[in-house]
Write a protein that holds these residues in place. Structure first.
Motif, PDB file in Angstrom:
ATOM      1  N   MET A   1     -13.163   2.863  -4.199  1.00  0.00           N
ATOM      2  CA  MET A   1     -12.087   2.355  -3.364  1.00  0.00           C
ATOM      3  C   MET A   1     -10.745   2.718  -4.007  1.00  0.00           C
ATOM      4  N   ASN A   2      -9.831   3.138  -3.205  1.00  0.00           N
ATOM      5  CA  ASN A   2      -8.522   3.560  -3.666  1.00  0.00           C
ATOM      6  C   ASN A   2      -7.627   2.332  -3.854  1.00  0.00           C
ATOM      7  N   LEU A   3      -7.263   2.046  -5.094  1.00  0.00           N
ATOM      8  CA  LEU A   3      -6.463   0.871  -5.415  1.00  0.00           C
ATOM      9  C   LEU A   3      -5.080   0.943  -4.769  1.00  0.00           C
ATOM     10  N   GLN A   4      -4.497   2.112  -4.746  1.00  0.00           N
ATOM     11  CA  GLN A   4      -3.164   2.266  -4.143  1.00  0.00           C
ATOM     12  C   GLN A   4      -3.210   1.968  -2.643  1.00  0.00           C
ATOM     13  N   LYS A   5      -4.251   2.417  -1.993  1.00  0.00           N
ATOM     14  CA  LYS A   5      -4.407   2.153  -0.553  1.00  0.00           C
ATOM     15  C   LYS A   5      -4.584   0.651  -0.310  1.00  0.00           C
ATOM     16  N   LEU A   6      -5.360   0.014  -1.149  1.00  0.00           N
ATOM     17  CA  LEU A   6      -5.585  -1.429  -1.035  1.00  0.00           C
ATOM     18  C   LEU A   6      -4.283  -2.207  -1.225  1.00  0.00           C
ATOM     19  N   MET A   7      -3.468  -1.787  -2.182  1.00  0.00           N
ATOM     20  CA  MET A   7      -2.176  -2.444  -2.426  1.00  0.00           C
ATOM     21  C   MET A   7      -1.251  -2.290  -1.219  1.00  0.00           C
ATOM     22  N   LYS A   8      -1.241  -1.110  -0.606  1.00  0.00           N
ATOM     23  CA  LYS A   8      -0.408  -0.893   0.590  1.00  0.00           C
ATOM     24  C   LYS A   8      -0.877  -1.774   1.740  1.00  0.00           C
TER      25      LYS A   8
END
Length: 100
Positions: A1-8
């Motif tokens: 899972m992409n952490l940056q995508k989750l944060m956005k």
């Protein structure tokens, strides 16, 4: 899972929640008791904005009756406002149960 995508996604949800809370502060729910002779209006964020009492239900000899009716109208208005808020927040959170 992409952490940056989750944060956005989390930031977008936070912004959506803030917008929903601002809209709720403007939306109103009115409850009526005693056949509409007593009305209480609440916003979706839980503030009572108006109470209307028809003079025909005012009996100086029975203040307790009037107090009970007003209390019921206020409780119903707050309940309706809360239900409105819960529906709006479910739209934003997708039913995740995140508190306001």
């Amino acid at each position: 899972m992409n952490l940056q995508k989750l944060m956005k996604q989390a930031q977008a949800m936070q912004a959506s929640m803030a917008n929903a809370q601002a809209r709720l502060a403007e939306q109103q729910f009115t409850a009526e008791v005693a056949g509409g002779k007593i009305k209480a209006t609440a916003t979706g964020d839980g503030n009572i904005t108006a109470i209307t009492i028809d003079p025909s239900v005012i009996d100086p000899e029975d203040a307790e009756f009037l107090q009970g009716l007003v209390l019921q109208a206020v409780q119903d208005a707050l309940k309706g406002g809360k239900e409105l808020a819960e529906r709006e927040m479910r739209k934003v959170t997708g039913g995740l149960g995140i508190p306001m």
